[in-house]
Design a protein around this motif. Structure first.
Motif, PDB file in Angstrom:
ATOM      1  N   VAL A 228       0.862  -1.180   0.000  1.00 48.50           N
ATOM      2  CA  VAL A 228       0.000   0.000   0.000  1.00 48.50           C
ATOM      3  C   VAL A 228       0.899   1.230   0.000  1.00 48.50           C
ATOM      4  O   VAL A 228       1.826   1.346   0.809  1.00 48.50           O
ATOM      5  N   ILE A 229       0.630   2.145  -0.914  1.00 47.74           N
ATOM      6  CA  ILE A 229       1.474   3.306  -1.168  1.00 47.74           C
ATOM      7  C   ILE A 229       0.584   4.541  -1.321  1.00 47.74           C
ATOM      8  O   ILE A 229      -0.639   4.460  -1.185  1.00 47.74           O
ATOM      9  N   GLN A 230       1.207   5.683  -1.601  1.00 51.36           N
ATOM     10  CA  GLN A 230       0.437   6.835  -2.075  1.00 51.36           C
ATOM     11  C   GLN A 230       0.718   7.029  -3.560  1.00 51.36           C
ATOM     12  O   GLN A 230       1.809   6.722  -4.051  1.00 51.36           O
ATOM     13  N   TYR A 231      -0.287   7.519  -4.273  1.00 51.04           N
ATOM     14  CA  TYR A 231      -0.132   7.747  -5.710  1.00 51.04           C
ATOM     15  C   TYR A 231      -1.106   8.843  -6.146  1.00 51.04           C
ATOM     16  O   TYR A 231      -2.125   9.082  -5.495  1.00 51.04           O
ATOM     17  N   THR A 232      -0.748   9.511  -7.248  1.00 52.33           N
ATOM     18  CA  THR A 232      -1.617  10.546  -7.795  1.00 52.33           C
ATOM     19  C   THR A 232      -3.048  10.020  -7.906  1.00 52.33           C
ATOM     20  O   THR A 232      -3.284   8.940  -8.441  1.00 52.33           O
ATOM     21  N   CYS A 233      -3.993  10.794  -7.405  1.00 49.91           N
ATOM     22  CA  CYS A 233      -5.379  10.342  -7.348  1.00 49.91           C
ATOM     23  C   CYS A 233      -5.970  10.193  -8.741  1.00 49.91           C
ATOM     24  O   CYS A 233      -5.725  11.004  -9.639  1.00 49.91           O
ATOM     25  N   GLY A 234      -6.760   9.148  -8.916  1.00 46.30           N
ATOM     26  CA  GLY A 234      -7.445   8.900 -10.171  1.00 46.30           C
ATOM     27  C   GLY A 234      -8.792   8.263  -9.920  1.00 46.30           C
ATOM     28  O   GLY A 234      -9.394   8.435  -8.854  1.00 46.30           O
ATOM     29  N   THR A 235      -9.274   7.477 -10.870  1.00 46.61           N
ATOM     30  CA  THR A 235     -10.577   6.832 -10.738  1.00 46.61           C
ATOM     31  C   THR A 235     -10.465   5.342 -10.451  1.00 46.61           C
ATOM     32  O   THR A 235     -11.485   4.644 -10.360  1.00 46.61           O
ATOM     33  N   GLY A 236      -9.259   4.830 -10.296  1.00 47.19           N
ATOM     34  CA  GLY A 236      -9.062   3.400 -10.081  1.00 47.19           C
ATOM     35  C   GLY A 236      -9.691   2.911  -8.792  1.00 47.19           C
ATOM     36  O   GLY A 236      -9.641   3.574  -7.752  1.00 47.19           O
TER      37      GLY A 236
END
Length: 475
Positions: free
Chosen positions: A410-418
């Motif tokens: 579990v990480i952080q990532y640029t927000c999207g619709t996934g």
């Protein structure tokens, strides 16, 4: 430019042209991933001699500059949620012995996952809206590009506010910069709008600059006849034209030390109307913004004040409402409460490691310290699911690669619709599980560890208290 001198300020409008696809996170054609502040010289960045950023000294070694920069940049990240810093350069700084020390600030920003925009400023003695000396200008940029051309987080702005050039002459000079340094990706070059970084369409419509970002500056004193939020929104929107996907505001600012309330609609106060109008339109157009100045000692526009001495530095916010409007421009909802998310078994909280703002930064558990990297916004994603957004980075809690496997990172990532960024907050007694929508698996502290730094991953849901969480609002 110095606000105390009514500097022609600017809003650079940048475009992120290429995004990495990650799992089910989509590409995003906007410059909103630039959430920045300017870090400036107390004398303003138009100086004769070397540039000395607020809090630094020409006597600092490289290591001392790094130590000071770490504290100041951490303040930008924690207090504001910034992930970008804009720094000035000039020939005297780059060509002399102080350059080695100055690069400590650049290198520290990169090490913290921050974008850096390096912008050329004229000297005070020959300030006239043109390059001071072309031979020195090209020599300076050769040194900078040789060192940072291969560093993906470093961006290059050939000149700040080229106001004395005709549009044609400025574009010829900017095109020459691109010709001289063809190895630099276009998406890392920020071309100033003509004039005081105001005329953007002349850059966007010239095919020689295809793929580059475009810089905009915007200040209340550029057009004092505008006194309403709507008029400032119109001014920004009109100047951007059809190039919103490439425009970044690299300078905008207003008084932050005199107690104005920027959160209250203020068509009766021209500065309040300006800030609110620009913030709202930047958000609507999905423009990145870089505030002037984040740090510049004694500038009444500054949003952060330096405290402490030596390397024991910290930052405090001068205006909470100004900070809120800056975050509004970035698409971050300052008015929405953030939460600390606490594991039942350990009493420790969900934390983005090292307050990183980078994609793929790890999520671990740590003791609560109040940092923005431990504060999370629950944003409604529909269907009873939420995106968990880090206050510090603006990025989303994400199951890496949209994996459905037990133990997936579990990480952080640029927000999207996934759906690998969508979580159900499901009651289990008086606590809650966080269940990933794509896999149906639970957020889990590996091995039920109670140690600081223990990994957080996804795992098949069970009854363990290492999968049970509580949340509480934070200041």
């Amino acid at each position: 430019m110095g606000t105390t001198c009514l500097r022609a300020a600017g809003a650079v409008l940048l475009t992120v042209l290429a995004w990495s696809l990650h799992g089910t996170t989509p590409a995003h054609a906007a410059t909103t991933d630039f959430r920045g502040v300017n870090w400036a010289d107390e004398r303003d960045n138009f100086v004769d001699g070397v540039l000395v950023l607020g809090g630094l000294s020409t006597s600092d070694s490289y290591a001392t500059t790094q130590a000071k920069a770490d504290r100041i940049l951490s303040g930008f990240q924690s207090n504001l949620g910034a992930n970008t810093v804009r720094l000035p350069v000039n020939y005297a700084t780059v060509s002399g012995s102080y350059w080695n020390s100055y690069t400590g600030a650049i290198d520290t920003a990169v090490s913290k996952g921050m974008k850096v925009i390096l912008s050329y400023w004229e000297s005070a003695g020959s300030r006239n809206g043109t390059v001071d000396d072309l031979n020195q200008f090209w020599a300076m940029w050769q040194t900078i590009v040789a060192k940072y051309g291969g560093t993906s987080l470093v961006h290059f702005e050939p000149m700040n506010e080229p106001y004395a050039y005709s549009d044609a002459d400025w574009k010829n000079l900017a095109a020459q910069w691109l010709s001289n340094y063809p190895s630099v990706p276009r998406g890392r070059v920020v071309i100033s709008g003509a004039g005081y970084n105001q005329r953007l369409i002349t850059i966007g419509s010239d095919s020689r600059f295809d793929g580059t970002l475009i810089s905009r500056h915007i200040y209340q004193f550029f057009d004092t006849a505008r006194t309403t939020e709507d008029s400032w929104r119109e001014a920004l929107r009109t100047s951007v034209g059809g190039y919103a996907g490439r425009v970044l505001i690299t300078e905008w600012g207003a008084p932050m030390t005199d107690g104005r309330d920027y959160n209250a609609p203020g068509d009766g106060d021209s500065f309040v109307a300006f800030v609110r109008g620009v913030a709202a339109e930047a958000r609507a157009l999905q423009l990145g913004t870089v505030y002037w100045p984040g740090v510049r000692p004694n500038d009444w526009y500054r949003l952060q004040t330096i405290n402490g001495t030596g390397t024991a530095l910290s930052l405090t916010t001068t205006s909470a409402s100004g900070r809120d409007q800056l975050r509004q421009s970035w698409g971050l909802d300052a008015a929405t409460p953030y939460h600390r998310v606490t594991a039942r078994h350990s009493g420790k909280v969900m934390d983005v490691v090292s307050a990183s703002t980078a994609n793929n930064a790890e999520i671990k558990q740590y003791a609560w310290n109040g940092g923005g990297n431990q504060k999370w916004l629950f944003q409604d994603a529909g269907g009873g699911y939420y995106r968990l957004i880090s206050q510090n980075s603006g990025k989303c809690l994400d199951v890496a690669g949209a994996s459905t496997a037990d133990g997936a990172n579990v990480i952080q990532y640029t927000c999207g619709t996934g759906t690998n960024q969508q979580w159900q907050w499901a009651a289990t007694g008086s606590y809650f599980q966080l269940r990933a929508r794509h896999s149906g698996k639970c957020l889990d502290v590996a091995g039920a560890s109670t140690a600081d730094g223990a990994d957080i991953h996804q795992y098949t849901c069970g009854t363990g208290t290492n999968q049970q969480w509580s949340r509480a609002t934070t200041p």
